[in-house]
Scaffold this active site. Structure first.
Site, PDB file in Angstrom:
ATOM      1  N   LYS A 188     -54.803  24.956 -40.323  1.00 32.81           N
ATOM      2  CA  LYS A 188     -56.161  25.444 -40.038  1.00 32.81           C
ATOM      3  C   LYS A 188     -56.674  26.100 -41.320  1.00 32.81           C
ATOM      4  O   LYS A 188     -57.064  27.274 -41.352  1.00 32.81           O
ATOM      5  CB  LYS A 188     -56.100  26.418 -38.845  1.00 32.81           C
ATOM      6  CG  LYS A 188     -57.453  26.849 -38.294  1.00 32.81           C
ATOM      7  CD  LYS A 188     -58.209  25.767 -37.558  1.00 32.81           C
ATOM      8  CE  LYS A 188     -59.609  26.251 -37.199  1.00 32.81           C
ATOM      9  NZ  LYS A 188     -60.473  25.183 -36.658  1.00 32.81           N
ATOM     10  N   ASP A 220     -57.296  21.611 -34.625  1.00 37.87           N
ATOM     11  CA  ASP A 220     -58.193  21.257 -33.519  1.00 37.87           C
ATOM     12  C   ASP A 220     -58.461  19.752 -33.511  1.00 37.87           C
ATOM     13  O   ASP A 220     -58.409  19.099 -32.465  1.00 37.87           O
ATOM     14  CB  ASP A 220     -59.504  22.070 -33.575  1.00 37.87           C
ATOM     15  CG  ASP A 220     -60.165  22.088 -34.945  1.00 37.87           C
ATOM     16  OD1 ASP A 220     -59.547  21.635 -35.939  1.00 37.87           O
ATOM     17  OD2 ASP A 220     -61.322  22.559 -35.040  1.00 37.87           O
ATOM     18  N   ASP A 244     -45.788  24.244 -31.332  1.00 35.89           N
ATOM     19  CA  ASP A 244     -45.486  24.549 -29.928  1.00 35.89           C
ATOM     20  C   ASP A 244     -46.525  23.890 -29.029  1.00 35.89           C
ATOM     21  O   ASP A 244     -46.197  23.205 -28.052  1.00 35.89           O
ATOM     22  CB  ASP A 244     -45.489  26.071 -29.730  1.00 35.89           C
ATOM     23  CG  ASP A 244     -45.192  26.469 -28.297  1.00 35.89           C
ATOM     24  OD1 ASP A 244     -44.281  25.876 -27.698  1.00 35.89           O
ATOM     25  OD2 ASP A 244     -45.882  27.366 -27.775  1.00 35.89           O
ATOM     26  N   ASP A 248     -46.232  20.096 -26.581  1.00 41.00           N
ATOM     27  CA  ASP A 248     -46.460  19.990 -25.129  1.00 41.00           C
ATOM     28  C   ASP A 248     -47.527  18.938 -24.841  1.00 41.00           C
ATOM     29  O   ASP A 248     -47.421  18.149 -23.906  1.00 41.00           O
ATOM     30  CB  ASP A 248     -46.928  21.333 -24.541  1.00 41.00           C
ATOM     31  CG  ASP A 248     -45.775  22.201 -24.050  1.00 41.00           C
ATOM     32  OD1 ASP A 248     -44.681  22.103 -24.644  1.00 41.00           O
ATOM     33  OD2 ASP A 248     -45.966  22.969 -23.089  1.00 41.00           O
TER      34      ASP A 248
HETATM   35  C1  IPM Z   1     -40.644  25.903 -26.882  1.00 40.15           C
HETATM   36  C2  IPM Z   1     -40.898  27.040 -25.949  1.00 40.15           C
HETATM   37  C3  IPM Z   1     -40.560  28.339 -26.658  1.00 40.15           C
HETATM   38  C4  IPM Z   1     -41.450  28.464 -27.873  1.00 40.15           C
HETATM   39  C5  IPM Z   1     -40.633  29.603 -25.773  1.00 40.15           C
HETATM   40  C6  IPM Z   1     -39.740  29.495 -24.555  1.00 40.15           C
HETATM   41  C7  IPM Z   1     -40.342  30.853 -26.541  1.00 40.15           C
HETATM   42  O1  IPM Z   1     -42.208  27.013 -25.506  1.00 40.15           O
HETATM   43  O2  IPM Z   1     -39.487  25.767 -27.347  1.00 40.15           O
HETATM   44  O3  IPM Z   1     -41.558  25.139 -27.155  1.00 40.15           O
HETATM   45  O4  IPM Z   1     -42.593  28.921 -27.775  1.00 40.15           O
HETATM   46  O5  IPM Z   1     -41.001  28.089 -28.961  1.00 40.15           O
HETATM   47 MG    MG Z   2     -43.281  25.274 -26.054  1.00 42.18          MG
END
Ligand code: IPM
Ligand code: MG
Length: 349
Positions: A188, A220, A244, A248
């Protein structure tokens, strides 16, 4: 020489998916691996008063690899931050200098329909997120304070120094070199000084990897491109927080967060292997959890830390075959339980 694997199942669905990964590893009949279990997370806090007890850290330090389930427990959310379950994973990453978190996202052709994206978009996904896990806003000074006019204020300082950026940049370039030779650095830099330094250092390091094509993208835009045209990415290198979030997001693009494995390595290739999903307390103990990310994490462990690539291939092929045979838990629109999903993989093996 025998290899030691630390087994830290943790909280929520961690223990039930770990059982399935151990069944798969045992079925391979691998010689020279021993396992040592340890307490982490809320489970450790409840048993001995700390999420990462010294005995656990000691096992981790002696181990060649750590198989890690998940941590996180609503019961512990009121605790002081240093006693919360999440500190187990953050503490292990920091104490063992596990800075290079590899999160591959590739669509299993059998699961294209489970993706939140159109099949032709999802089908093209074959990317690797290289996430830094020793620095950034995760590990900066943090706290609660009062403003001059007495309002409560929380703060977390974001920073990266050049050595931290350089070593993860090397991880990113090396990963790209072993794949399609494209590296996209996500930052960013239009707003953050941390990101400006990140970008400058990544460009410096790129001189050592002339065969890798480097690009830069704001986070973004990266989030948007990940759903618009994820097939454009080969390797993405990014900081702790952005990685992180994007990992996801990538997981839903490939079908289910229950499918994504990860490895976190240090410079001596000692590694921690965990599914990227969390402890999912809402479904814990009900046999609904998908054990495949945990099983695939153990395959990554065999490949990266235990020098057993053939065994890793066998696990990955068995997972693909099980999916082809129709194995689906609730997260993939089916009804098989956690142990039935494990059975389906074992049957193929
Ligand atoms: C991940 C998880 C962890 C992170 C948490 C559980 C601390 O979300 O491994 O992605 O944020 O790194
Ligand atoms: Mg995570």
């Amino acid at each position: 020489m025998g290899k030691l694997v630390a087994v830290f199942a943790g909280d929520g669905i961690g223990p039930e998916i770990m059982v399935q990964a151990r069944r798969v590893l045992d079925a391979l009949g691998l010689d020279g691996i021993s396992y040592e279990e340890g307490l982490v997370g809320g489970a450790a806090y409840k048993a001995v008063g700390h999420p990462l007890p010294p005995e656990t850290l000691d096992i981790a330090k002696r181990a060649d690899a750590i198989l890690f389930g998940a941590v996180g427990d609503f019961d512990c959310d009121h605790l002081e931050r240093h006693l919360r379950p999440e500190q187990a994973i953050l503490g292990l990453r920091k104490e063992l200098t596990l800075f290079s978190n590899l999160r591959p996202a590739k669509v299993f052709p059998q699961l294209v329909d489970a993706s939140a994206l159109k099949p032709e978009v999802a089908g093209a996904i074959d990317l690797l997120i290289v996430r830094e896990t020793n620095g950034d806003v995760y590990f900066g000074e943090k706290g609660m304070r009062k403003t001059a006019d007495g309002k409560r204020e929380g703060y977390d300082i974001m920073s990266y120094n050049e050595d931290e950026v350089r070593r993860i940049a090397h991880s990113g370039f090396q990963a790209a070199q072993a794949r399609r030779k494209k590296l996209c650095s996500v930052d960013k830099a239009n707003v953050l000084e941390t990101s400006q330094l990140w970008r400058d250092v990544v460009i410096e390091v790129s001189a050592e990897y002339p065969e890798v094509e480097l690009s830069h993208m704001y986070v973004d835009n990266a989030a948007m491109q990940l759903v618009r045209n994820p097939g454009q990415f080969d390797v993405v290198v990014t900081g702790n927080m952005f990685g992180d979030i994007l990992s996801d997001q990538a997981s839903m693009c490939v079908g289910s967060i229950g499918m994504l494995a990860s490895a976190t390595l240090n410079e001596s290739r000692q590694g921690l292997y965990e599914p990227i999903h969390g402890s999912a307390p809402d479904i814990a103990g009900q046999g609904k959890a998908n054990p495949l990310a945990m099983i695939l994490s153990s395959a990554m462990m065999l490949r990266f830390s235990l020098d057993m690539p053939e065994a890793a291939d066998r696990i990955e092929a068995a997972v693909a075959k099980a999916l082809e045979n129709g194995a689906r838990g609730p997260d993939l629109g089916g009804s098989m339980s956690t142990s039935e999903m494990g059975d389906a993989v074992l049957k193929v093996l």
